[in-house]
Design a protein around this motif. Structure first.
Motif, short mmCIF file in Angstrom:
data_model
loop_
_atom_site.label_atom_id
_atom_site.label_comp_id
_atom_site.label_asym_id
_atom_site.label_seq_id
_atom_site.Cartn_x
_atom_site.Cartn_y
_atom_site.Cartn_z
N GLU A 146 0.81 -1.21 0.00
CA GLU A 146 0.00 0.00 0.00
C GLU A 146 0.85 1.28 0.00
O GLU A 146 0.32 2.39 -0.10
CB GLU A 146 -0.95 0.00 1.21
CG GLU A 146 -0.29 0.15 2.57
CD GLU A 146 0.38 -1.10 3.13
OE1 GLU A 146 0.82 -1.03 4.29
OE2 GLU A 146 0.48 -2.14 2.43
N VAL A 147 2.18 1.13 0.09
CA VAL A 147 3.08 2.29 0.16
C VAL A 147 3.86 2.46 -1.14
O VAL A 147 3.98 3.58 -1.66
CB VAL A 147 4.06 2.13 1.35
CG1 VAL A 147 5.05 3.29 1.41
CG2 VAL A 147 3.29 2.01 2.66
N LEU A 148 4.41 1.38 -1.67
CA LEU A 148 5.25 1.43 -2.87
C LEU A 148 4.66 0.55 -3.98
O LEU A 148 3.95 -0.42 -3.70
CB LEU A 148 6.67 0.95 -2.52
CG LEU A 148 7.40 1.77 -1.45
CD1 LEU A 148 8.70 1.08 -1.06
CD2 LEU A 148 7.66 3.19 -1.93
N ASP A 149 4.98 0.87 -5.22
CA ASP A 149 4.44 0.16 -6.38
C ASP A 149 5.32 -1.04 -6.72
O ASP A 149 6.47 -0.89 -7.14
CB ASP A 149 4.36 1.11 -7.57
CG ASP A 149 3.64 0.52 -8.76
OD1 ASP A 149 3.52 -0.73 -8.84
OD2 ASP A 149 3.22 1.29 -9.63
N TRP A 150 4.76 -2.23 -6.55
CA TRP A 150 5.51 -3.47 -6.80
C TRP A 150 5.98 -3.55 -8.25
O TRP A 150 7.02 -4.15 -8.54
CB TRP A 150 4.67 -4.69 -6.43
CG TRP A 150 3.49 -4.91 -7.33
CD1 TRP A 150 2.24 -4.34 -7.22
CD2 TRP A 150 3.44 -5.74 -8.49
NE1 TRP A 150 1.43 -4.77 -8.23
CE2 TRP A 150 2.14 -5.63 -9.03
CE3 TRP A 150 4.35 -6.57 -9.13
CZ2 TRP A 150 1.73 -6.31 -10.17
CZ3 TRP A 150 3.95 -7.26 -10.27
CH2 TRP A 150 2.67 -7.12 -10.78
N ARG A 151 5.26 -2.93 -9.19
CA ARG A 151 5.67 -2.98 -10.60
C ARG A 151 6.98 -2.24 -10.82
O ARG A 151 7.80 -2.66 -11.64
CB ARG A 151 4.55 -2.41 -11.48
CG ARG A 151 3.32 -3.32 -11.51
CD ARG A 151 2.16 -2.62 -12.16
NE ARG A 151 1.72 -1.52 -11.31
CZ ARG A 151 0.51 -1.42 -10.78
NH1 ARG A 151 -0.40 -2.32 -11.04
NH2 ARG A 151 0.19 -0.41 -10.01
N GLU A 152 7.22 -1.16 -10.08
CA GLU A 152 8.50 -0.46 -10.16
C GLU A 152 9.63 -1.36 -9.67
O GLU A 152 10.72 -1.36 -10.22
CB GLU A 152 8.48 0.84 -9.34
CG GLU A 152 7.68 1.96 -9.94
CD GLU A 152 7.79 3.26 -9.15
OE1 GLU A 152 8.34 3.24 -8.02
OE2 GLU A 152 7.33 4.28 -9.66
N MET A 153 9.35 -2.13 -8.62
CA MET A 153 10.35 -3.04 -8.07
C MET A 153 10.73 -4.11 -9.09
O MET A 153 11.91 -4.35 -9.35
CB MET A 153 9.81 -3.72 -6.80
CG MET A 153 9.39 -2.79 -5.70
SD MET A 153 8.54 -3.72 -4.39
CE MET A 153 7.60 -2.42 -3.62
N VAL A 154 9.72 -4.75 -9.66
CA VAL A 154 9.95 -5.82 -10.63
C VAL A 154 10.72 -5.27 -11.83
O VAL A 154 11.65 -5.91 -12.33
CB VAL A 154 8.60 -6.46 -11.04
CG1 VAL A 154 8.75 -7.35 -12.26
CG2 VAL A 154 8.02 -7.25 -9.86
N ALA A 155 10.37 -4.09 -12.30
CA ALA A 155 11.03 -3.49 -13.46
C ALA A 155 12.48 -3.11 -13.16
O ALA A 155 13.33 -3.17 -14.04
CB ALA A 155 10.25 -2.26 -13.92
N HIS A 156 12.77 -2.76 -11.91
CA HIS A 156 14.13 -2.33 -11.55
C HIS A 156 15.12 -3.49 -11.44
O HIS A 156 16.32 -3.30 -11.57
CB HIS A 156 14.09 -1.53 -10.24
CG HIS A 156 15.34 -0.77 -9.96
ND1 HIS A 156 15.71 0.32 -10.70
CD2 HIS A 156 16.31 -0.95 -9.04
CE1 HIS A 156 16.86 0.80 -10.24
NE2 HIS A 156 17.25 0.04 -9.24
#
Length: 194
Positions: A146-156
């Motif tokens: 609910e705080v950070l976007d998991w899609r940004e994590m996966v893409a990084h």
């Protein structure tokens, strides 16, 4: 050794930090786990973590970073050449933490601390645009964060080993299901087959 780097406003008393410490103790590796209280200043937090890490070789050290600690762990893993486990890591904290500039308290303390405007620039100085050895990273990302976007994590971390948890939350409240897999990546024998 495992060096756990907690997140913003967090501490060694966080749920995951305490769970890993307990599991390491159960496995007879209590002395191979450290989770220091990180200063609010990113520059000072990195200096403290580097001081602890300097006592280890890159082969014997694994960083585990949660949220902002994941951002720090990525920077340090690139710098030190060690492994890193990233638990819902912050990808763009200079953007995300801008709104927190000021005085606040941590989650596990009533002690006030100040997150200064200059810390945003300190965070920018730690940016890793692309990891150089994706095989040294394990990403654990929850789609329900609910705080950070998991899609940004996966893409990084595109070529790194990834555990994408359907649902859960920013704190990964169901972390007990994944802790032995995390420890196995760190080189700790847990007795469980992965």
């Amino acid at each position: 050794m495992i060096l756990y780097l907690h997140g913003f406003r967090s501490s060694p008393l966080s749920f995951k930090a305490r769970m890993l410490q307990q599991r390491m103790t159960e496995l007879g590796h209590a002395s191979a786990y450290q989770c220091p209280q990180l200063p609010a200043s990113p520059r000072e937090a990195i200096a403290l973590a580097e001081d602890i890490a300097s006592k280890e070789t890159s082969q014997s050290l694994t960083l585990i970073g949660s949220s902002l600690g994941g951002y720090y762990a990525t920077y340090l893993a690139e710098r030190l050449g060690c492994r890193a486990v990233l638990l819902n890591p912050a990808i763009t904290p200079p953007r995300d933490l801008e709104k927190y500039v000021g005085v606040m308290t941590a989650y596990h303390s009533d002690e006030p601390f100040e997150f200064k405007r200059e810390y945003i620039d300190e965070l920018k100085a730690l940016k890793v645009s692309k990891v150089t050895h994706p095989e040294r990273y394990l990403l654990v990302a929850a789609t329900g964060d609910e705080v950070l976007d998991w899609r940004e994590m996966v893409a990084h971390y595109p070529a790194s080993r990834q555990i994408v948890i359907e649902g859960s939350d920013h704190g990964i409240s169901d972390f007990a299901k994944y802790q032995d897999e995390v420890l196995a990546f760190c080189g700790i024998e847990t007795g469980n087959r992965q």
